[in-house]
Scaffold this motif. Structure first.
Motif, short mmCIF file in Angstrom:
data_model
loop_
_atom_site.label_atom_id
_atom_site.label_comp_id
_atom_site.label_asym_id
_atom_site.label_seq_id
_atom_site.Cartn_x
_atom_site.Cartn_y
_atom_site.Cartn_z
N CYS A 184 12.48 15.75 -5.88
CA CYS A 184 13.09 13.73 -5.52
C CYS A 184 13.82 13.57 -7.24
CB CYS A 184 11.78 13.64 -6.54
SG CYS A 184 10.34 14.29 -5.28
N THR A 185 14.75 14.40 -7.63
CA THR A 185 15.81 14.06 -8.73
C THR A 185 17.19 14.03 -7.74
OG1 THR A 185 14.64 14.94 -10.49
CG2 THR A 185 17.48 14.66 -10.68
N TYR A 186 17.27 15.32 -6.99
CA TYR A 186 19.04 15.43 -6.25
C TYR A 186 18.92 16.27 -5.05
CZ TYR A 186 20.16 16.79 -11.17
OH TYR A 186 20.37 16.39 -12.64
N LYS A 217 3.77 11.00 -9.02
CA LYS A 217 3.07 11.41 -9.54
C LYS A 217 2.60 13.10 -10.45
CE LYS A 217 1.50 6.21 -11.57
NZ LYS A 217 0.39 5.88 -11.61
N GLN A 218 2.23 12.83 -9.32
CA GLN A 218 1.96 14.38 -9.16
C GLN A 218 2.89 15.32 -9.20
OE1 GLN A 218 -1.99 14.67 -8.18
NE2 GLN A 218 -1.61 11.79 -8.66
N ASP A 270 0.95 -1.57 -0.07
CA ASP A 270 -0.18 0.15 0.20
C ASP A 270 0.72 1.39 -0.11
OD1 ASP A 270 -1.93 -1.41 0.13
OD2 ASP A 270 -2.87 -1.10 2.02
N LEU A 271 1.80 1.18 0.66
CA LEU A 271 3.15 2.59 0.97
C LEU A 271 3.19 2.48 -0.47
CD1 LEU A 271 4.79 1.97 4.34
CD2 LEU A 271 2.36 3.93 3.64
N THR A 272 3.66 1.59 -0.65
CA THR A 272 4.58 1.78 -3.04
C THR A 272 3.85 2.39 -3.07
OG1 THR A 272 6.33 -0.18 -1.94
CG2 THR A 272 5.47 0.11 -4.41
N GLN A 273 2.04 2.02 -3.69
CA GLN A 273 0.74 2.75 -4.20
C GLN A 273 0.87 4.18 -3.58
OE1 GLN A 273 -2.40 0.62 -5.60
NE2 GLN A 273 -1.99 -1.37 -3.96
N LEU A 274 1.36 4.41 -2.66
CA LEU A 274 1.12 5.72 -2.14
C LEU A 274 2.45 6.84 -3.09
CD1 LEU A 274 -0.88 7.62 -0.99
CD2 LEU A 274 0.88 7.54 1.60
N ILE A 275 3.14 6.42 -2.02
CA ILE A 275 4.59 6.65 -3.23
C ILE A 275 4.85 6.87 -4.49
CG2 ILE A 275 6.89 6.99 -3.18
CD1 ILE A 275 6.53 5.04 -0.66
N THR A 297 5.53 18.47 -4.06
CA THR A 297 4.81 19.60 -3.08
C THR A 297 3.97 18.85 -1.82
OG1 THR A 297 5.21 21.93 -4.29
CG2 THR A 297 3.93 21.54 -2.75
N ASN A 298 4.09 19.20 -0.94
CA ASN A 298 3.62 18.75 0.31
C ASN A 298 2.53 20.01 0.56
OD1 ASN A 298 4.25 20.51 1.97
ND2 ASN A 298 5.47 18.92 2.83
#
Length: 213
Positions: free
Chosen positions: A138-140, A117-118, A107-112, A129-130
């Motif tokens: 997420c790149t560097y 994707k956002q 489930d956590l894999t799907q959430l991440i 962005t939260n």
């Protein structure tokens, strides 16, 4: 500034409930919250046979390690259990915990993946962005040196960033409506007046200390 404010104010900590935040996030993307049952205090104590003082460690590592369980001595949880229970019993408990965490891990894999994707892309790479409007690259890991994240580390950090964003947003929203807030902290704030109208669904505020008005 904090200590000057405390001379005549009140210092509050925010007590978070990551399980409830996580529950809302899973349900919001159509995933059942059944896998969160393994994080209940009673479940951890009864199924793993550990004392309640260890529950927080299992719960925290279960979520923020994305459902993974390490058997390496480098792991804080492994060292703690080895010290408390001995290596043989600690290993048995961790292997049992690993098996019970499989549904949560999925489930956590799907959430991440949903979070990724956002994300949006700029010249510094992909960022997400939260809820508090705080971006996570997420790149560097280090933009200046172009050092990239290890894939597993990136996903763990992103999950923590997104869940903790709800705590930050609760504070920002409250501060925006209360001029008596005079200082912000990582997990709380200082107010000139006592807080008596905090009404968040699952985040609590607890007075840590106060000055004399």
């Amino acid at each position: 500034m904090k200590w000057a404010s405390l001379a005549c104010g009140y210092n509050y900590d925010i007590k978070s409930c990551q399980i409830e935040i996580l529950r809302d996030e899973l349900v919001s993307i159509g995933i059942s919250d059944k896998s969160l049952k393994v994080l209940d205090t009673a479940f951890i104590c009864q199924v793993l046979g550990v004392e309640e003082s260890l529950v927080k460690e299992f719960r925290f590592s279960g979520v923020f390690n994305k459902g993974n369980v390490s058997l390496s001595f480098k792991s804080k949880t492994v060292r703690l259990l080895n010290q408390r229970l001995g290596k043989a019993q600690a290993r048995q408990i961790l292997l049992r915990w690993k098996a019970h965490l499989k549904p949560l891990k999925a489930d956590l894999t799907q959430l991440i993946e949903h979070y990724l994707k956002q994300g949006k892309t700029n010249r510094y790479g992909l960022y997400v962005t939260n809820a508090a409007g705080q971006p996570f690259n997420c790149t560097y890991k280090n933009v200046k040196t172009a050092k990239e994240w290890h894939p597993d580390t990136k996903k763990r950090k992103l999950l923590a960033h997104m869940l903790q964003g709800f705590e930050s947003k609760a504070v920002y929203d409250y501060v925006a409506c209360h001029q008596e807030i005079c200082a912000l902290e990582h997990d709380g704030f200082v107010s000139y007046d006592m807080v008596d109208d905090w009404g968040h669904e699952y985040l609590r505020v607890v007075m840590k200390n106060s000055g004399t008005k």
